[in-house]
Design a protein around this motif. Structure first.
Motif, PDB file in Angstrom:
ATOM      1  N   ARG A 556       2.615  -9.361 -11.867  1.00  0.00           N
ATOM      2  CA  ARG A 556       2.212  -9.644 -13.241  1.00  0.00           C
ATOM      3  C   ARG A 556       2.974  -8.820 -14.265  1.00  0.00           C
ATOM      4  O   ARG A 556       2.817  -9.015 -15.474  1.00  0.00           O
ATOM      5  CB  ARG A 556       0.706  -9.457 -13.388  1.00  0.00           C
ATOM      6  N   GLU A 557       3.828  -7.920 -13.788  1.00  0.00           N
ATOM      7  CA  GLU A 557       4.728  -7.237 -14.716  1.00  0.00           C
ATOM      8  C   GLU A 557       5.841  -8.161 -15.186  1.00  0.00           C
ATOM      9  O   GLU A 557       6.569  -7.838 -16.125  1.00  0.00           O
ATOM     10  CB  GLU A 557       5.313  -5.983 -14.064  1.00  0.00           C
ATOM     11  N   LEU A 558       5.983  -9.323 -14.543  1.00  0.00           N
ATOM     12  CA  LEU A 558       6.930 -10.333 -14.981  1.00  0.00           C
ATOM     13  C   LEU A 558       6.285 -11.224 -16.039  1.00  0.00           C
ATOM     14  O   LEU A 558       5.219 -11.808 -15.809  1.00  0.00           O
ATOM     15  CB  LEU A 558       7.388 -11.196 -13.803  1.00  0.00           C
ATOM     16  N   GLN A 559       6.924 -11.341 -17.177  1.00  0.00           N
ATOM     17  CA  GLN A 559       6.361 -12.130 -18.268  1.00  0.00           C
ATOM     18  C   GLN A 559       6.197 -13.596 -17.877  1.00  0.00           C
ATOM     19  O   GLN A 559       5.185 -14.225 -18.200  1.00  0.00           O
ATOM     20  CB  GLN A 559       7.258 -11.992 -19.503  1.00  0.00           C
ATOM     21  N   ALA A 560       7.200 -14.160 -17.179  1.00  0.00           N
ATOM     22  CA  ALA A 560       7.114 -15.565 -16.794  1.00  0.00           C
ATOM     23  C   ALA A 560       5.990 -15.807 -15.798  1.00  0.00           C
ATOM     24  O   ALA A 560       5.373 -16.876 -15.800  1.00  0.00           O
ATOM     25  CB  ALA A 560       8.445 -16.037 -16.202  1.00  0.00           C
ATOM     26  N   VAL A 561       5.727 -14.848 -14.926  1.00  0.00           N
ATOM     27  CA  VAL A 561       4.621 -14.985 -13.971  1.00  0.00           C
ATOM     28  C   VAL A 561       3.295 -15.076 -14.713  1.00  0.00           C
ATOM     29  O   VAL A 561       2.426 -15.886 -14.363  1.00  0.00           O
ATOM     30  CB  VAL A 561       4.626 -13.798 -12.977  1.00  0.00           C
ATOM     31  N   ARG A 562       3.148 -14.285 -15.753  1.00  0.00           N
ATOM     32  CA  ARG A 562       1.908 -14.349 -16.539  1.00  0.00           C
ATOM     33  C   ARG A 562       1.819 -15.665 -17.319  1.00  0.00           C
ATOM     34  O   ARG A 562       0.750 -16.279 -17.395  1.00  0.00           O
ATOM     35  CB  ARG A 562       1.830 -13.161 -17.501  1.00  0.00           C
ATOM     36  N   ILE A 563       2.928 -16.108 -17.888  1.00  0.00           N
ATOM     37  CA  ILE A 563       2.924 -17.326 -18.704  1.00  0.00           C
ATOM     38  C   ILE A 563       2.656 -18.559 -17.850  1.00  0.00           C
ATOM     39  O   ILE A 563       1.821 -19.410 -18.197  1.00  0.00           O
ATOM     40  CB  ILE A 563       4.251 -17.470 -19.453  1.00  0.00           C
ATOM     41  N   GLU A 564       3.379 -18.668 -16.716  1.00  0.00           N
ATOM     42  CA  GLU A 564       3.274 -19.868 -15.884  1.00  0.00           C
ATOM     43  C   GLU A 564       2.310 -19.686 -14.705  1.00  0.00           C
ATOM     44  O   GLU A 564       2.081 -20.635 -13.957  1.00  0.00           O
ATOM     45  CB  GLU A 564       4.665 -20.254 -15.353  1.00  0.00           C
ATOM     46  N   ARG A 565       1.772 -18.494 -14.568  1.00  0.00           N
ATOM     47  CA  ARG A 565       0.849 -18.169 -13.478  1.00  0.00           C
ATOM     48  C   ARG A 565       1.513 -18.456 -12.128  1.00  0.00           C
ATOM     49  O   ARG A 565       0.924 -19.040 -11.224  1.00  0.00           O
ATOM     50  CB  ARG A 565      -0.463 -18.937 -13.639  1.00  0.00           C
ATOM     51  N   THR A 566       2.741 -18.033 -12.015  1.00  0.00           N
ATOM     52  CA  THR A 566       3.529 -18.259 -10.806  1.00  0.00           C
ATOM     53  C   THR A 566       2.989 -17.409  -9.664  1.00  0.00           C
ATOM     54  O   THR A 566       2.834 -16.198  -9.805  1.00  0.00           O
ATOM     55  CB  THR A 566       5.010 -17.917 -11.049  1.00  0.00           C
ATOM     56  N   LYS A 567       2.778 -18.032  -8.544  1.00  0.00           N
ATOM     57  CA  LYS A 567       2.159 -17.371  -7.406  1.00  0.00           C
ATOM     58  C   LYS A 567       3.203 -16.954  -6.382  1.00  0.00           C
ATOM     59  O   LYS A 567       4.211 -17.632  -6.178  1.00  0.00           O
ATOM     60  CB  LYS A 567       1.164 -18.332  -6.758  1.00  0.00           C
ATOM     61  N   ALA A 568       2.969 -15.840  -5.702  1.00  0.00           N
ATOM     62  CA  ALA A 568       3.845 -15.438  -4.599  1.00  0.00           C
ATOM     63  C   ALA A 568       3.755 -16.463  -3.480  1.00  0.00           C
ATOM     64  O   ALA A 568       2.773 -17.198  -3.345  1.00  0.00           O
ATOM     65  CB  ALA A 568       3.443 -14.061  -4.086  1.00  0.00           C
ATOM     66  N   LEU A 569       4.805 -16.531  -2.664  1.00  0.00           N
ATOM     67  CA  LEU A 569       4.823 -17.472  -1.545  1.00  0.00           C
ATOM     68  C   LEU A 569       3.694 -17.169  -0.567  1.00  0.00           C
ATOM     69  O   LEU A 569       3.371 -16.004  -0.318  1.00  0.00           O
ATOM     70  CB  LEU A 569       6.172 -17.392  -0.825  1.00  0.00           C
ATOM     71  N   PRO A 570       3.094 -18.205   0.009  1.00  0.00           N
ATOM     72  CA  PRO A 570       1.984 -18.004   0.940  1.00  0.00           C
ATOM     73  C   PRO A 570       2.461 -17.583   2.332  1.00  0.00           C
ATOM     74  O   PRO A 570       3.652 -17.602   2.639  1.00  0.00           O
ATOM     75  CB  PRO A 570       1.322 -19.385   0.993  1.00  0.00           C
ATOM     76  N   ASP A 571       1.508 -17.196   3.162  1.00  0.00           N
ATOM     77  CA  ASP A 571       1.724 -16.931   4.599  1.00  0.00           C
ATOM     78  C   ASP A 571       2.629 -15.744   4.878  1.00  0.00           C
ATOM     79  O   ASP A 571       3.297 -15.699   5.913  1.00  0.00           O
ATOM     80  CB  ASP A 571       2.288 -18.169   5.303  1.00  0.00           C
ATOM     81  N   LEU A 572       2.621 -14.746   3.991  1.00  0.00           N
ATOM     82  CA  LEU A 572       3.421 -13.554   4.238  1.00  0.00           C
ATOM     83  C   LEU A 572       2.542 -12.343   4.556  1.00  0.00           C
ATOM     84  O   LEU A 572       3.003 -11.212   4.496  1.00  0.00           O
ATOM     85  CB  LEU A 572       4.313 -13.247   3.025  1.00  0.00           C
ATOM     86  N   HIS A 573       1.285 -12.572   4.909  1.00  0.00           N
ATOM     87  CA  HIS A 573       0.384 -11.462   5.209  1.00  0.00           C
ATOM     88  C   HIS A 573       0.737 -10.855   6.547  1.00  0.00           C
ATOM     89  O   HIS A 573       0.870 -11.574   7.529  1.00  0.00           O
ATOM     90  CB  HIS A 573      -1.065 -11.938   5.226  1.00  0.00           C
TER      91      HIS A 573
END
Length: 573
Positions: A556-573
């Protein structure tokens, strides 16, 4: 964790390359830290189908190992337009063009003044924004005008290239800010921050290598995101441009040369992995985020015919005049492309050998794909003639309607395998006129037979399936009304259509919305990553928050992530 079901809806909206349906990365993701470093590799032009073919054909390859041991996202898409700039910027910001403001490397802004403007008071707004080889101090030199002594007799000296790419740009080639009357550098044109800037805020080292000094844009608005930006000019002359013969062909015109060019950047990545700067000097520690792009696959897909290596490790195995692109109706890479894919795999092996895999994650993707894969589907349309015809129709065939010194309806256009036009008149009347004219425009273009010979190909509707004009174009990208950068006319290509000149100059292109332009791989492999195959719809913009999460930084330190609510890729746990 599975991508929410509503992502499936995005599959029904292929023109809206947006990640707005994604929520921000879970805080629990950001607290995990499987990696100390992330190496990002963009294999420009690579389709998911190319990766599938290569892994099947070469099961002992490095690419096969990455797919076998890592997480492979087989249904990933790039932003639209599928150009290098929005593609790479998307991977490093988490944003699409509506948010980043980056629609193409050759675009237009109605809020800036043309390059070279020195008297800004009262000047008319509107300028081409072209951040590529033309921005260099000397676009014909591999060092962009740094004038490294003896470079053209010993290309290993390219390691002496500065890591501060902004110094290689000629300010006279850059658009001008009307408020300050100063040139606008690429990093200043980007509207949001990058993962490199976030890393720097946390006192982490960063490095990147790409094809033009104009990739200064990846520094982000601060201009300080990348500690070491190594950017040899790919569109420079392979031969010494200072000789009486002048500049020769650039590094993209022969795939054997493109492979040599890419190897310069691989050497820089290896040096970074070992903790040095790109030249192999100064023990600084491996960067937290570093990487490069490969060009060999992209040029192998575009070249009609080219020299190539049958063994990338042995320069004596060069073959001449091989067919570029694909065979068997686009299903199998041809000899030039197979050589390029093998080269990339071989170079990946070299890079991986320099990594500490106990603390490094490697992410492989592509800025864009390429279309068409089947060369017999190709239709090249002369876009210069098309734009002249549109301007002349708007001006009632006036005597000056083709005069480049005059002001015409089309202020700027970039047409690779999609049409993007910016108009001097943004009225509904003008945008509707342009749309209707293009839908009625027909003629004869150029195609290729299976052996690479030029043939005539008729076309209709200017080669498009659909045109968005005026507010339709704004809605397509999701921008606000009156946005200064959004194109006024957007054409979605018919399968196989490429806009270029009147010759068989290329057999594929990118920039459009075709499945082959945008369906690229994402593979995540390395420290803390368990194998999984994921066929959920994902976007390459999700790479940015994923990298920060892997480094235990907050996406969320990325401005575009906050604006577009971009999610990290799944299944990397």
């Amino acid at each position: 964790m599975q991508t929410p079901k509503k992502i499936a809806l995005a599959l029904m909206l292929p023109f809206l390359a947006s990640a707005t349906t994604f929520s921000h990365a879970d805080e629990t993701d950001a607290k995990k830290q499987p990696a100390k470093q992330v190496l990002l590799i963009s294999v420009d032009g690579m389709h998911q189908a190319d990766l599938d073919w290569f892994v099947t054909a070469y099961p002992q390859s490095t690419l096969a190992r990455m797919v076998r041991e890592g997480v492979s996202y087989t249904n990933a898409r790039t932003p639209f337009p599928s150009d290098s700039f929005p593609g790479m910027v998307g991977q490093l910001t988490g944003g699409n063009p509506k948010t980043t403001g980056i629609y193409y490397d050759d675009a237009y802004s109605r809020g800036l003044l043309p390059a070279g403007t020195t008297s800004c008071a009262g000047a008319k707004l509107g300028a081409e924004v072209y951040y590529a080889e033309v921005s260099a101090k000397d676009m014909n030199r591999l060092d962009s005008g740094q004038q490294i002594p003896g470079l053209y007799s010993d290309f290993t000296k390219i390691s002496q290239l500065t890591g501060h790419a902004q110094d290689l740009l000629d300010p006279k080639t850059l658009p001008v800010d009307p408020k300050t009357c100063s040139p606008v550098y690429p990093h200043q044109y980007l509207q949001v921050n990058t993962i490199f800037e976030v890393a720097k805020q946390h006192h982490l080292r960063t490095a990147w290598s790409d094809k033009h000094a104009a990739y200064d844009i990846l520094n982000g608005p601060s201009g300080k995101g990348i500690d070491d930006l190594f950017a040899p000019e790919i569109n420079s002359s392979v031969t010494d441009p200072s000789t009486p013969a002048g500049p020769g062909d650039d590094w993209t015109k022969d795939n054997a040369n493109t492979q040599k060019y890419d190897a310069f950047k691989v050497k820089a990545v290896v040096n970074w992995a070992k903790g040095f700067d790109h030249a192999g000097n100064n023990s600084l520690g491996a960067p937290a985020i570093f990487g490069m792009n490969f060009q060999a696959v992209s040029t192998a897909q575009k070249l009609n015919k080219s020299n190539y290596y049958t063994d990338p490790q042995n320069p004596s195995t060069i073959m001449t005049n091989g067919l570029g692109g694909y065979t068997l109706n686009g299903a199998v890479p041809g000899p030039v492309l197979q050589s390029a894919l093998t080269f990339v795999d071989d170079q990946l092996k070299t890079m991986v050998g320099a990594l500490d895999l106990s603390k490094t994650v490697v992410i492989l993707s592509a800025k864009h794909g390429q279309s068409p894969q089947n060369r017999t589907a190709l239709t090249i349309i002369n876009d210069g003639d098309m734009i002249d015809a549109l301007n002349c129709a708007w001006e009632n065939n006036s005597a000056s309607c083709k005069d480049p010194a005059q002001t015409h309806l089309v202020a700027h256009a970039i047409d690779d395998d999609g049409i993007l036009m910016w108009l001097t008149d943004r009225s509904t009347k003008a945008t509707r006129f342009a749309k209707n004219f293009l839908l009625a425009y027909a003629g004869t273009g150029v195609g290729s037979d299976a052996l690479g010979n030029s043939i005539s190909k008729p076309f209709t509707q200017a080669g498009v399936t659909k045109i968005y004009a005026g507010e339709e174009a704004e809605d397509l990208f999701g921008t606000r009304r009156g946005d200064e950068r959004v194109p006024d006319v957007v054409g979605i290509a018919q399968q196989g259509v490429v806009w270029a000149g009147g010759k068989l100059s290329k057999i594929a292109e990118h920039g459009g919305n075709a499945h082959q332009d945008r369906h690229v791989p994402i593979v995540v492999w390395g420290a803390g990553i368990a194998h999984q195959a994921n066929d959920d719809h994902v976007e390459t913009t999700q790479i940015a928050p994923t990298i920060l999460s892997l480094l235990a930084l907050d996406p969320r330190e990325l401005q575009a992530v906050r604006i577009e609510r971009t999610k990290a890729l799944p299944d990397l746990h």
